[in-house]
Write an enzyme that holds these catalytic residues in place. Structure first.
Site, mmCIF file in Angstrom:
data_model
loop_
_atom_site.group_PDB
_atom_site.id
_atom_site.type_symbol
_atom_site.label_atom_id
_atom_site.label_comp_id
_atom_site.label_asym_id
_atom_site.label_seq_id
_atom_site.Cartn_x
_atom_site.Cartn_y
_atom_site.Cartn_z
ATOM 1 N N GLN A 66 0.841 -1.195 0.000
ATOM 2 C CA GLN A 66 0.000 0.000 0.000
ATOM 3 C C GLN A 66 0.874 1.242 0.000
ATOM 4 O O GLN A 66 1.904 1.295 0.668
ATOM 5 C CB GLN A 66 -0.896 -0.007 1.233
ATOM 6 C CG GLN A 66 -1.890 1.145 1.279
ATOM 7 C CD GLN A 66 -2.779 1.062 2.505
ATOM 8 O OE1 GLN A 66 -2.804 0.052 3.200
ATOM 9 N NE2 GLN A 66 -3.508 2.129 2.776
ATOM 10 N N SER A 68 4.808 -5.931 2.908
ATOM 11 C CA SER A 68 3.514 -5.791 3.588
ATOM 12 C C SER A 68 2.408 -6.430 2.757
ATOM 13 O O SER A 68 2.412 -7.632 2.513
ATOM 14 C CB SER A 68 3.239 -4.313 3.881
ATOM 15 O OG SER A 68 2.082 -4.136 4.673
ATOM 16 N N LEU A 69 1.459 -5.642 2.264
ATOM 17 C CA LEU A 69 0.396 -6.160 1.398
ATOM 18 C C LEU A 69 0.956 -7.012 0.257
ATOM 19 O O LEU A 69 0.383 -8.040 -0.123
ATOM 20 C CB LEU A 69 -0.413 -5.001 0.831
ATOM 21 C CG LEU A 69 -1.255 -5.298 -0.413
ATOM 22 C CD1 LEU A 69 -2.441 -6.176 -0.048
ATOM 23 C CD2 LEU A 69 -1.685 -4.027 -1.091
ATOM 24 N N ARG A 99 -8.321 -8.353 4.864
ATOM 25 C CA ARG A 99 -7.219 -7.647 5.538
ATOM 26 C C ARG A 99 -7.425 -6.133 5.484
ATOM 27 O O ARG A 99 -7.275 -5.431 6.490
ATOM 28 C CB ARG A 99 -5.896 -8.032 4.882
ATOM 29 C CG ARG A 99 -4.650 -7.376 5.477
ATOM 30 C CD ARG A 99 -3.443 -7.812 4.663
ATOM 31 N NE ARG A 99 -2.167 -7.436 5.239
ATOM 32 C CZ ARG A 99 -1.487 -6.344 4.935
ATOM 33 N NH1 ARG A 99 -2.004 -5.477 4.072
ATOM 34 N NH2 ARG A 99 -0.311 -6.090 5.491
ATOM 35 N N HIS A 137 1.553 -2.172 11.185
ATOM 36 C CA HIS A 137 2.723 -2.926 11.626
ATOM 37 C C HIS A 137 3.170 -2.504 13.023
ATOM 38 O O HIS A 137 4.361 -2.349 13.301
ATOM 39 C CB HIS A 137 3.866 -2.801 10.610
ATOM 40 C CG HIS A 137 3.484 -3.287 9.250
ATOM 41 N ND1 HIS A 137 3.208 -4.612 8.994
ATOM 42 C CD2 HIS A 137 3.275 -2.619 8.081
ATOM 43 C CE1 HIS A 137 2.860 -4.736 7.720
ATOM 44 N NE2 HIS A 137 2.881 -3.550 7.151
ATOM 45 N N GLN A 148 2.407 -10.341 10.980
ATOM 46 C CA GLN A 148 2.829 -9.232 10.118
ATOM 47 C C GLN A 148 2.070 -7.943 10.432
ATOM 48 O O GLN A 148 2.610 -6.844 10.332
ATOM 49 C CB GLN A 148 2.635 -9.609 8.644
ATOM 50 C CG GLN A 148 3.254 -8.638 7.665
ATOM 51 C CD GLN A 148 2.456 -8.529 6.373
ATOM 52 O OE1 GLN A 148 1.326 -8.071 6.379
ATOM 53 N NE2 GLN A 148 3.054 -8.962 5.275
#
Length: 311
Positions: free
Chosen positions: A10, A90-91, A115, A199, A248
């Site tokens: 993102q 991440s994503l 998510r 995070h 995560q």
């Protein structure tokens, strides 16, 4: 030459990012992802404005869909060399899992949608923010965030992206206090326009919500290695991905270590970034200076996938 395919997260999104891929053979994947998620992905990729794409759930689904389309085109074009491993920031780790064969498209798309919703709702309940920290090393930033938490405000290291490229996450008060301490140490804090304290432990509610969606999918027992954000270690399959994806949400993205794992342990000499922009390419060049980096931003870039980006 061994190749790593990497996917940004993102923040890589931008209005109209899908237009370059609309006439490709893989564009119908947008409609398929729309069916799996109940969201008009084609509209997000073609006509959604920047304000719409700043919404966490929509931004994540748009970036994922874009990457799936580009990955299918790259697979058809055949990125030169052996694809030895995958990783995503991440994503982007969800796209990496799909591309590596750990998840079918339907499950990956549903997880990304779940998510994004979970993170958005968690941020609404527990507001927070993120900021980049420059001119300080990871050890110093970790020490300073610990000092802030000892005083009461909340802030943690969220992304260890590259040497001199770190991101922190926490409450506005925590980030403000860190900015003071960082300046005293010769650093600088630059606030980011994000929708929450991603995070970090402030995303605990999102992890609780995502657990249900993760329980409904089955990860392949074996797949091409994916280097995980939470431990910077290559994993080849198994159900432990559920635990890693939950962790995560509340743990730092160890991207610098992940790139070193790809380059040193797995022998990847070429990194192909599949995503809008060059979010990861600059980081990778600061970590693995001898590696070739190939950002794929348009179908034209696939005609010469062996050409590294010039320094």
């Amino acid at each position: 030459m061994r190749t790593a395919l990497v996917f940004p997260g993102q923040g890589a999104q931008k209005a109209g990012m899908g237009r370059a891929w609309r006439d490709t053979a893989s564009w119908p994947l947008a409609a398929e992802i729309s069916e799996h998620t109940g969201v008009d992905v084609g509209e997000l990729l073609l006509t959604a404005d920047d304000d719409t794409l700043r919404r966490t759930d929509l931004a994540q689904l748009a970036v994922f869909a874009y990457q799936v389309i580009v990955h299918r085109e790259a697979a058809a074009a055949g990125p030169a060399g052996e694809v030895a491993a995958y990783a995503g920031h991440s994503l982007g780790e969800y796209t990496a899992l799909y591309a590596a064969g750990a998840l079918p498209l339907a499950d990956a798309a549903r997880l990304v949608a779940a998510r994004g919703r979970a993170m958005r709702r968690s941020a609404e309940r527990t507001p927070g923010t993120m900021a980049a920290v420059v001119r300080l090393d990871a050890g110093t930033v970790d020490e300073l965030t610990g000092r802030v938490r000892a005083e009461g405000p909340q802030v943690w290291v969220a992304n260890i992206n590259a040497p001199g490229n770190l991101v922190v996450s926490g409450t506005a008060e925590g980030v403000d206090r860190l900015a003071v301490l960082a300046a005293d140490s010769g650093g600088k804090v630059l606030r980011l326009a994000v929708g929450g304290a991603f995070h970090s432990p402030l995303m605990a509610a999102a992890a609780d919500e995502l657990r249900t969606a993760l329980a409904a999918v089955e990860f392949a027992p074996a797949h091409t290695p994916v280097v995980a954000n939470v431990d910077a270690t290559p994993h080849h399959g198994g159900e432990r991905w559920r635990d890693r994806e939950l962790a995560q949400l509340t743990s730092p993205v160890r991207w610098e270590e992940s790139v070193r794992t790809l380059a040193d342990e797995l022998g990847c000499a070429r990194f192909v970034e599949l995503g809008p922009g060059r979010q990861l390419t600059g980081m990778i060049r600061r970590i693995a200076a001898d590696a070739a980096t190939v950002p794929v931003e348009s179908p034209a870039a696939l005609t010469a996938p062996t050409s590294p980006q010039a320094p």
